[in-house]
Design an enzyme around this catalytic site. Sequence first.
Site, PDB file in Angstrom:
ATOM      1  N   HIS A   1     -24.131  18.012 -47.684  1.00 48.18           N
ATOM      2  CA  HIS A   1     -23.167  17.890 -46.587  1.00 48.18           C
ATOM      3  C   HIS A   1     -22.738  16.426 -46.490  1.00 48.18           C
ATOM      4  O   HIS A   1     -22.700  15.850 -45.411  1.00 48.18           O
ATOM      5  CB  HIS A   1     -23.782  18.353 -45.268  1.00 48.18           C
ATOM      6  CG  HIS A   1     -24.102  19.817 -45.230  1.00 48.18           C
ATOM      7  ND1 HIS A   1     -24.654  20.426 -44.116  1.00 48.18           N
ATOM      8  CD2 HIS A   1     -23.937  20.802 -46.139  1.00 48.18           C
ATOM      9  CE1 HIS A   1     -24.822  21.712 -44.359  1.00 48.18           C
ATOM     10  NE2 HIS A   1     -24.404  21.964 -45.586  1.00 48.18           N
TER      11      HIS A   1
ATOM     12  N   HIS B   1     -26.131  21.146 -53.634  1.00 52.86           N
ATOM     13  CA  HIS B   1     -25.179  21.347 -52.530  1.00 52.86           C
ATOM     14  C   HIS B   1     -25.583  20.421 -51.392  1.00 52.86           C
ATOM     15  O   HIS B   1     -26.730  20.441 -50.946  1.00 52.86           O
ATOM     16  CB  HIS B   1     -25.203  22.803 -52.061  1.00 52.86           C
ATOM     17  CG  HIS B   1     -24.525  23.033 -50.746  1.00 52.86           C
ATOM     18  ND1 HIS B   1     -23.270  22.535 -50.458  1.00 52.86           N
ATOM     19  CD2 HIS B   1     -24.924  23.712 -49.637  1.00 52.86           C
ATOM     20  CE1 HIS B   1     -22.933  22.896 -49.221  1.00 52.86           C
ATOM     21  NE2 HIS B   1     -23.918  23.602 -48.709  1.00 52.86           N
TER      22      HIS B   1
ATOM     23  N   TYR C   1     -14.952   7.695 -64.498  1.00 52.29           N
ATOM     24  CA  TYR C   1     -16.249   8.341 -64.306  1.00 52.29           C
ATOM     25  C   TYR C   1     -16.160   9.578 -63.432  1.00 52.29           C
ATOM     26  O   TYR C   1     -16.961  10.512 -63.579  1.00 52.29           O
ATOM     27  CB  TYR C   1     -17.286   7.340 -63.772  1.00 52.29           C
ATOM     28  CG  TYR C   1     -17.914   6.576 -64.905  1.00 52.29           C
ATOM     29  CD1 TYR C   1     -19.057   7.039 -65.534  1.00 52.29           C
ATOM     30  CD2 TYR C   1     -17.310   5.432 -65.403  1.00 52.29           C
ATOM     31  CE1 TYR C   1     -19.609   6.370 -66.606  1.00 52.29           C
ATOM     32  CE2 TYR C   1     -17.842   4.755 -66.482  1.00 52.29           C
ATOM     33  CZ  TYR C   1     -19.002   5.228 -67.082  1.00 52.29           C
ATOM     34  OH  TYR C   1     -19.531   4.570 -68.168  1.00 52.29           O
TER      35      TYR C   1
END
Length: 221
Positions: free
Chosen positions: A95, A93, A120
Site C-alpha cells: 500500500h 503487494h 530502470y
Amino acid sequence: MNDTQLRDDICRLGRSLFERGLTPGSSGNISVRCEDGGWLVTPTNASLGWLDPAKLSRLDATGRLISGDKPTKEVPLHTALYETRGTAQAIVHLHSTHSVAVSMLAEVNPRAVLPPMTPYYMMKCGVTALVPYYRPGDPAVADAIKGLAGKYSSVLLANHGPVVAGDSLEAAVYAMEELEETAKLYLLLRGLNPRHLSPEQVNDLVKTFGLTVPEHDWHDH
C-alpha cells in the site's frame, strides 16, 4: 531454494519494506512459489515488519492451507497472477503511498499507467496496468487480473495499491521499489511537461535487455 530459506527471505525483505515506510500497519502481503508447486504467503492481519517464519501460511498447489496461520485475504489476487504469468515465482503487494496516489488519478491510461520516465522503470517494471477498484479480498479481482492475460508484471489496484510479480522474491521487491519511485517522480513532475524516454529509446532498451513488454504507443503520453 528450500522452504526454510524462503521463509527467512520473506521475513527479511518484508521487514525491510516495512521499515522504509513502503507499507503501513498490517497492510501488504508477499508470496513465493515453492519447489513442490505450492507456495508460502504472509498471514492475514500480519505486519510485514514483524513476520514469524514459522507462522507463514503454507499452501499446496491448489491453494489449500497446509500449515501456519490463516493466509492473507488477497490469495485470489496472488493465485490469478501465478496462473496467468507462468514466469512468476514471487508476488509482492503493498500500500505504498505514491503508487496508491497515482492509482487514484482519473488521467492515467489503464494500459500504461506511467510513462517511460527512466530506463530502470522500463527494465524492472515494463508497463504497468491499472485494475478497477474492488474491495480488498474480493474474488472478482482475480477475473480482472486474468483479463490482463499475463502481459503485465506490474499492476496498480485502483485506490488500493501496487502488485508486482517477479522471477524471484528479490526481483519482485526491486521492481516494487522501482515502481514506487517512478510513481513519486510522476507526481513530482506532474504538470511540468517533463522529458520522457522516446519510443526509439524504449525500443533500444527492449532490444538490448530482451524485455518482454505489452505493445503500446508511447506517443499516447
